[in-house]
Design a protein around this motif. Structure first.
Motif, short mmCIF file in Angstrom:
data_model
loop_
_atom_site.label_atom_id
_atom_site.label_comp_id
_atom_site.label_asym_id
_atom_site.label_seq_id
_atom_site.Cartn_x
_atom_site.Cartn_y
_atom_site.Cartn_z
N PRO A 132 0.61 -1.29 -0.35
CA PRO A 132 0.36 0.13 -0.01
C PRO A 132 1.45 1.18 0.16
O PRO A 132 0.27 2.12 -1.11
CB PRO A 132 -1.27 -0.02 0.92
N ALA A 133 1.80 1.18 0.70
CA ALA A 133 2.73 3.04 0.97
C ALA A 133 3.38 3.23 -0.96
O ALA A 133 3.79 4.02 -1.18
CB ALA A 133 4.06 2.66 1.80
N ASP A 134 3.62 1.68 -1.58
CA ASP A 134 4.24 1.87 -2.66
C ASP A 134 3.22 2.61 -3.83
O ASP A 134 3.38 3.00 -4.59
CB ASP A 134 4.48 0.48 -4.06
N LEU B 183 3.51 6.30 -5.78
CA LEU B 183 2.97 6.31 -6.99
C LEU B 183 1.96 7.56 -6.89
O LEU B 183 1.97 8.46 -8.20
CB LEU B 183 2.32 5.05 -7.99
N ARG B 184 0.75 7.31 -6.70
CA ARG B 184 -0.47 8.39 -6.48
C ARG B 184 0.40 9.33 -6.62
O ARG B 184 -0.03 10.64 -6.98
CB ARG B 184 -1.73 7.90 -5.77
N ASP B 185 1.22 9.26 -5.35
CA ASP B 185 1.86 10.72 -5.08
C ASP B 185 2.32 11.76 -5.74
O ASP B 185 2.22 13.40 -6.20
CB ASP B 185 2.67 11.24 -3.42
N GLU B 186 3.48 10.97 -6.65
CA GLU B 186 4.25 11.34 -7.67
C GLU B 186 3.36 11.95 -8.47
O GLU B 186 3.89 13.06 -9.33
CB GLU B 186 4.92 10.24 -8.10
N LEU B 187 1.84 11.21 -9.21
CA LEU B 187 1.27 11.42 -10.20
C LEU B 187 0.62 12.33 -9.86
O LEU B 187 0.31 13.15 -10.71
CB LEU B 187 0.09 10.00 -10.62
N VAL B 188 0.14 13.08 -8.97
CA VAL B 188 -0.82 14.12 -8.78
C VAL B 188 0.58 15.22 -8.26
O VAL B 188 0.32 16.72 -9.05
CB VAL B 188 -1.33 13.60 -6.85
#
Length: 105
Positions: free
Chosen positions: A29-31, A35-40
């Motif tokens: 879940p941390a990965d 990834l979500r944070d990088e996309l945002v």
């Protein structure tokens, strides 16, 4: 809205790739959050027009012509914004700490 769009993209990306039954993910879940944070972060670096055309194209699966009709832009302008947005996102995801796209582009 961006987080919702990213969630929709994640669910639909297997359809786009053509995988009828995606393999189970071994990511933690941390990965996934990373990834979500990088996309945002990548989306925030785009200009508003680039963000709009990217979301309409890849989240809502609209054609360049449909996006042009909805936004009032010329199809060539839509294609240009889309190309720049893809390039910026690709660059950001490859090198998240070093890329800074000007918002006015």
């Amino acid at each position: 809205m961006v987080r919702t769009n990213i969630s929709l993209w994640r669910r639909r990306r297997h359809e786009v790739i053509g995988s009828p039954d995606p393999e189970p993910s071994h990511d933690s879940p941390a990965d996934a959050l990373g990834l979500r944070d990088e996309l945002v972060r990548g989306l925030r670096r785009l200009s508003e027009k680039q963000r709009v055309v990217l979301v309409l194209r890849y989240i809502y699966d609209q054609s360049v012509q449909e996006i042009a009709e909805q936004t009032g832009m010329n199809p060539g302008t839509v294609a240009s914004h889309l190309s720049r947005a893809r390039r910026a996102m690709r660059s950001h995801l490859d090198h998240p700490a070093t890329v800074n796209v000007k918002a006015g582009r």
